[in-house]
Design an enzyme around this catalytic site. Sequence first.
Site, PDB file in Angstrom:
ATOM      1  N   VAL A   1       1.168   3.493   2.290  1.00 37.80           N
ATOM      2  CA  VAL A   1       2.080   3.607   3.855  1.00 37.80           C
ATOM      3  C   VAL A   1       3.066   2.492   3.659  1.00 37.80           C
ATOM      4  O   VAL A   1       4.380   2.692   4.022  1.00 37.80           O
ATOM      5  CB  VAL A   1       0.988   3.476   4.801  1.00 37.80           C
ATOM      6  CG1 VAL A   1       2.020   3.445   6.255  1.00 37.80           C
ATOM      7  CG2 VAL A   1       0.173   4.563   4.789  1.00 37.80           C
TER       8      VAL A   1
ATOM      9  N   CYS B   1      -3.582  10.238  10.875  1.00 32.10           N
ATOM     10  CA  CYS B   1      -2.552  11.321  10.143  1.00 32.10           C
ATOM     11  C   CYS B   1      -3.132  12.956  10.566  1.00 32.10           C
ATOM     12  O   CYS B   1      -2.147  13.594  10.836  1.00 32.10           O
ATOM     13  CB  CYS B   1      -2.940  11.375   8.600  1.00 32.10           C
ATOM     14  SG  CYS B   1      -4.390  11.161   7.995  1.00 32.10           S
TER      15      CYS B   1
ATOM     16  N   ARG C   1     -12.147  16.623   2.710  1.00 27.28           N
ATOM     17  CA  ARG C   1     -11.279  15.875   1.607  1.00 27.28           C
ATOM     18  C   ARG C   1     -11.232  16.901   0.454  1.00 27.28           C
ATOM     19  O   ARG C   1     -12.300  17.435  -0.115  1.00 27.28           O
ATOM     20  CB  ARG C   1     -11.939  14.500   1.050  1.00 27.28           C
ATOM     21  CG  ARG C   1     -11.215  13.957   0.168  1.00 27.28           C
ATOM     22  CD  ARG C   1     -10.029  13.298   0.992  1.00 27.28           C
ATOM     23  NE  ARG C   1     -10.282  12.069   1.689  1.00 27.28           N
ATOM     24  CZ  ARG C   1      -9.744  11.096   2.439  1.00 27.28           C
ATOM     25  NH1 ARG C   1      -8.291  11.530   2.422  1.00 27.28           N
ATOM     26  NH2 ARG C   1     -10.201  10.283   3.101  1.00 27.28           N
TER      27      ARG C   1
ATOM     28  N   GLN D   1       1.022  13.363   4.556  1.00 30.18           N
ATOM     29  CA  GLN D   1       0.119  12.544   5.108  1.00 30.18           C
ATOM     30  C   GLN D   1       0.570  11.162   5.119  1.00 30.18           C
ATOM     31  O   GLN D   1       0.488  10.507   6.408  1.00 30.18           O
ATOM     32  CB  GLN D   1      -1.225  12.565   4.418  1.00 30.18           C
ATOM     33  CG  GLN D   1      -2.378  11.658   4.986  1.00 30.18           C
ATOM     34  CD  GLN D   1      -2.255  10.229   4.335  1.00 30.18           C
ATOM     35  OE1 GLN D   1      -1.951  10.105   3.310  1.00 30.18           O
ATOM     36  NE2 GLN D   1      -2.585   9.183   5.350  1.00 30.18           N
TER      37      GLN D   1
ATOM     38  N   HIS E   1      -1.654  16.780   3.564  1.00 29.91           N
ATOM     39  CA  HIS E   1      -2.750  17.330   4.448  1.00 29.91           C
ATOM     40  C   HIS E   1      -2.460  18.753   4.783  1.00 29.91           C
ATOM     41  O   HIS E   1      -1.297  19.142   5.196  1.00 29.91           O
ATOM     42  CB  HIS E   1      -3.238  16.411   5.597  1.00 29.91           C
ATOM     43  CG  HIS E   1      -3.854  15.348   5.145  1.00 29.91           C
ATOM     44  ND1 HIS E   1      -4.091  14.971   4.000  1.00 29.91           N
ATOM     45  CD2 HIS E   1      -4.273  14.168   6.076  1.00 29.91           C
ATOM     46  CE1 HIS E   1      -4.635  13.607   4.009  1.00 29.91           C
ATOM     47  NE2 HIS E   1      -4.829  13.102   5.100  1.00 29.91           N
TER      48      HIS E   1
ATOM     49  N   ARG F   1      -3.507 -13.012  -1.690  1.00 31.17           N
ATOM     50  CA  ARG F   1      -3.900 -12.470  -2.945  1.00 31.17           C
ATOM     51  C   ARG F   1      -2.509 -11.891  -3.568  1.00 31.17           C
ATOM     52  O   ARG F   1      -2.150 -11.950  -4.631  1.00 31.17           O
ATOM     53  CB  ARG F   1      -4.713 -11.418  -2.764  1.00 31.17           C
ATOM     54  CG  ARG F   1      -5.251 -10.921  -4.236  1.00 31.17           C
ATOM     55  CD  ARG F   1      -6.549  -9.878  -3.929  1.00 31.17           C
ATOM     56  NE  ARG F   1      -6.412  -8.882  -2.670  1.00 31.17           N
ATOM     57  CZ  ARG F   1      -5.752  -7.923  -2.945  1.00 31.17           C
ATOM     58  NH1 ARG F   1      -5.055  -7.561  -4.094  1.00 31.17           N
ATOM     59  NH2 ARG F   1      -5.627  -7.127  -1.962  1.00 31.17           N
TER      60      ARG F   1
ATOM     61  N   LYS G   1     -11.382  11.341  15.567  1.00 31.07           N
ATOM     62  CA  LYS G   1     -10.397  10.751  15.959  1.00 31.07           C
ATOM     63  C   LYS G   1      -9.295  12.133  16.459  1.00 31.07           C
ATOM     64  O   LYS G   1      -8.615  12.090  17.238  1.00 31.07           O
ATOM     65  CB  LYS G   1      -9.471  10.383  14.796  1.00 31.07           C
ATOM     66  CG  LYS G   1     -10.186   8.963  14.354  1.00 31.07           C
ATOM     67  CD  LYS G   1      -9.705   8.363  12.954  1.00 31.07           C
ATOM     68  CE  LYS G   1     -10.234   7.193  12.555  1.00 31.07           C
ATOM     69  NZ  LYS G   1      -9.893   6.747  10.968  1.00 31.07           N
TER      70      LYS G   1
ATOM     71  N   GLY H   1       0.879  -1.214   0.117  1.00 30.73           N
ATOM     72  CA  GLY H   1      -0.019   0.138   0.081  1.00 30.73           C
ATOM     73  C   GLY H   1       0.836   1.225  -0.113  1.00 30.73           C
ATOM     74  O   GLY H   1       2.008   1.040   0.149  1.00 30.73           O
TER      75      GLY H   1
END
Lengths: 345, 345
Positions: A16, A130, A236, A316, A243, A41, A214, A14
């Site tokens: 990150v 984040c 967003r 981010q 960010h 997978r 959060k 991914g």
Amino acid sequence: MSNSVRVAVLGATGAVGTELLELLDSRQFPLASLKLLASPRTAGQTILFKGENLVIEAVDEKSFVDVDIVLASAGSSTSKQWVKTIVDSGAVIIDNSSAFRMDKDVPLIVPEINPTAAEHHKGIIANPNCTTILLGMAIWPLHQVQPIKRIVVATYQSASGAGARAMEELKTQAQAILNQLEPKAESFPYPLAFNLFPHNSSLNELGYCEEEMKMINETRKIFNDTQIQVSATCIRVPVLRAHSEAVNLEFEQPFAVEKAREILKTAPGVTLVEDWQNNYFPMPMDATGKDDVLVGRIRQDLSHPCGLELWLCGDQIRKGAALNAVQIAELLVKNNLLRPQAVAV
Amino acid sequence: MSNSVRVAVLGATGAVGTELLELLDSRQFPLASLKLLASPRTAGQTILFKGENLVIEAVDEKSFVDVDIVLASAGSSTSKQWVKTIVDSGAVIIDNSSAFRMDKDVPLIVPEINPTAAEHHKGIIANPNCTTILLGMAIWPLHQVQPIKRIVVATYQSASGAGARAMEELKTQAQAILNQLEPKAESFPYPLAFNLFPHNSSLNELGYCEEEMKMINETRKIFNDTQIQVSATCIRVPVLRAHSEAVNLEFEQPFAVEKAREILKTAPGVTLVEDWQNNYFPMPMDATGKDDVLVGRIRQDLSHPCGLELWLCGDQIRKGAALNAVQIAELLVKNNLLRPQAVAV
């Protein structure tokens, strides 16, 4: 090899995960071994690390027996599925998901803010959200000098927060719109290119989305301050990767702008970006790929005698996720906070 | 013909000018005549209006003698240059620029908020700044029920605020980035595509840009309330045309969310957009081309017992500029507030 650590990355493919590997390399993390784990997978694929092709292994019950630290960035359900196996194996999981962040037995750590919280871990350490990390980095140094009473924050969150696929989708949508075609939305509920919308995480009964809660709850936990009042609006925006946040702070007493500027100029992990002559302040394009959180436009809140306004941008994926996780791993190594199995190696 | 008005549009070729003409047509404004004025540079070009090709004339000392209302959207310096000629000719200028907004002899009007301020005009009426109009539309109905004490607002402003050329530049930059080329910035100091930055208007000694000071000062003037405290952070985002704002309101007493929702549901010029089930709230793509300001995500401010949070989007060119100007013109006609020359026609 006492200082070398056996690391596993769970979710290496991914956005990150890719950054975690880059950081383990560039920061010369003392690796005894590195294991890449993922779902069946993606197992079998290879990733180049320090000139060597590492094969991704399917995660199973025995994956963690020879591991000291698991850097997990495969989402909440995967973390929840494997956490017991990891902890029972004697490893420490540094988890990027929100699964355990508010668990009272789990330290939630930003190394520049609350490193000592790591001392009491029980095998699980949570990496904060984040936007919370970026906010904390900018305001903790001020909070140390004079406690912050209230925070009102509005975010400008990039596509990267929803992963590598969302970043691609933003580009594909932009191209469609430029070609006067209908943009398709899959990662997000609505087109993001040339548009923006409130963060699409679940809403609670008060109308706050998870992302906003959060920021509220994690800030209090990291600051170890249940009194600090926080309100957040998370949006967003069609930016690829960093960010931004417009932050309004209220203190008990006036906080001189010059003093705040002096404090942030030398704060760890913060770069003050303020060129008032050229109207040049933090921007996502400059924060992308940077370790530091860029802070600027520090000014007196004209609506409140004890208020300050400031503006920040931060990568981010980097400080907002992977860098903070690797810093936590470094903290564990430096302070001998690995678990007994690991210490015995 | 007593109700028909001779109108001149000064700056007809810009983003706002184009919309002014569309609105004069679609709202069936009672035109006795329509004159398009511009600098000698664009004079001679034609613009189609109601099936007729109107020739743009170069503005001169005699342009306004047969005009009742001048809708000006050619910038502050042009407005300043011609205002005396206009007023001396007996016409009323409804000016989109910031040139006269804070002049104590000049009414600053949002027809849904302070229509009676028009009664005392002396030939000049100012159209407020776009972000201020949009903010005012959403919060004035609440302010009427219980006075707002303090406003903290963060904006998400589209390229259109800098004109038609800036909108094209945003698209050109996006295409360059998608083609992995360096984006060029001309209308703005920095690339806007996939990026964002604080509004690049001049900064004052306190670090606030002009755009922010407009929101602070103009809100007080329109609301006729010098006590209302306002702080603003204005940010330019890579959106083509509609502006958005994250608004934090503080009242003297708690303001029930349900009550605020009921009030805004029936407020003139406001559409409540709140589908909590589907996480669907105001977005620029929906606000574009709409007359109403879209308001949603009304919720209790979790950081203050007397606070409310809300989110809005509005078409910057329409209600944020051209529509509000045409509404002022309609108000003058309806209430017989044209100047003596006009009344005598």
